[in-house]
Scaffold this motif. Structure first.
Motif, short mmCIF file in Angstrom:
data_model
loop_
_atom_site.label_atom_id
_atom_site.label_comp_id
_atom_site.label_asym_id
_atom_site.label_seq_id
_atom_site.Cartn_x
_atom_site.Cartn_y
_atom_site.Cartn_z
N TYR A 37 0.95 -1.09 0.34
CA TYR A 37 -0.26 0.45 -0.33
C TYR A 37 1.07 1.17 -0.21
O TYR A 37 2.21 0.75 0.68
CB TYR A 37 -0.78 -0.07 1.04
N ARG A 38 0.32 2.11 -0.30
CA ARG A 38 0.96 3.21 0.20
C ARG A 38 0.55 4.57 0.16
O ARG A 38 -0.70 4.47 0.13
CB ARG A 38 2.26 3.99 -1.81
N GLN A 39 0.62 5.90 1.01
CA GLN A 39 0.13 6.99 1.18
C GLN A 39 1.11 8.01 0.84
O GLN A 39 2.54 8.03 1.10
CB GLN A 39 -0.27 7.50 2.76
N GLU A 44 -5.38 10.04 0.66
CA GLU A 44 -5.00 8.17 1.47
C GLU A 44 -4.71 7.47 1.01
O GLU A 44 -3.87 7.85 -0.20
CB GLU A 44 -6.66 8.28 1.70
N ARG A 45 -4.43 6.10 1.90
CA ARG A 45 -3.40 5.75 1.89
C ARG A 45 -4.73 4.57 0.14
O ARG A 45 -5.90 4.25 0.64
CB ARG A 45 -3.79 4.65 3.53
N GLU A 46 -3.71 3.38 -0.53
CA GLU A 46 -3.94 3.14 -1.23
C GLU A 46 -3.93 1.69 -1.45
O GLU A 46 -1.82 1.70 -1.25
CB GLU A 46 -4.48 4.05 -2.61
N ALA A 92 5.65 8.13 -2.34
CA ALA A 92 5.02 7.85 -1.01
C ALA A 92 5.42 7.28 -0.34
O ALA A 92 6.75 7.01 -0.63
CB ALA A 92 2.97 7.33 -2.17
N TYR A 94 5.38 3.72 1.20
CA TYR A 94 5.01 2.19 0.52
C TYR A 94 5.14 1.13 2.13
O TYR A 94 6.52 1.34 2.93
CB TYR A 94 5.80 1.84 -0.23
N TYR A 95 3.72 0.71 2.28
CA TYR A 95 4.36 0.16 3.39
C TYR A 95 3.45 -1.36 3.18
O TYR A 95 2.90 -1.52 1.97
CB TYR A 95 2.21 0.56 4.35
N TRP A 113 1.20 -4.34 9.65
CA TRP A 113 1.26 -3.29 9.05
C TRP A 113 3.43 -2.69 8.99
O TRP A 113 3.41 -3.09 10.38
CB TRP A 113 1.25 -2.13 9.14
N GLY A 116 7.34 1.36 6.94
CA GLY A 116 7.19 2.10 5.88
C GLY A 116 8.23 2.33 4.95
O GLY A 116 9.76 2.51 5.63
#
Length: 123
Positions: A37-39, A44-46, A92, A94-95, A113, A116
């Motif tokens: 995922y990335r923010q 918002e996180r996507e 972004a 990245y997670y 999680w 990041g």
């Protein structure tokens, strides 16, 4: 204690490549679907990409399809995200995240999680 540790972020030029890694510990990695995922700042996180636990099915957001590739090495408890043809909008944090017995595509289902890693794409 479960830990997900991302690495590989940094500064890249437009059109360049980076490879992110996420090393997992404290869990039975092969039982977990893994998601990226990335923010971006102010957003918002996507969802970016995921690889399922059972058969290794892969999933991608439309914005990265054809440019990013997710893979996993269960022997190393590690999931990777190869990012090619980078664009400024890929900038972004990245997670990586883990979902037991799942696909890794729904952030609401992710149980663990990482903290990041920052990716910055500059022109």
């Amino acid at each position: 204690q479960v830990q997900l540790v991302e690495s590989g972020g940094g500064l890249a030029q437009v059109g360049g490549s980076l490879r992110l890694s996420c090393a997992a510990s404290g869990l039975s990695f092969y039982l977990y679907g893994m998601g990226w995922y990335r923010q971006a700042p102010g957003k918002e996180r996507e969802f970016v990409s995921a690889i399922s636990w059972a058969n290794g099915n892969t999933y991608y957001a439309d914005s990265v399809k054809g440019r990013f590739t997710v893979s996993r090495d269960n022997a190393k408890n590690t999931v990777y995200l190869q990012m090619n043809s980078l664009k400024p909008e890929d900038t972004a944090v990245y997670y990586c995240a883990a979902e037991r017995l799942g696909a890794g595509t729904n952030p609401n289902n992710m149980e663990e999680w990482g903290k990041g890693t920052l990716v910055t794409v500059s022109s």
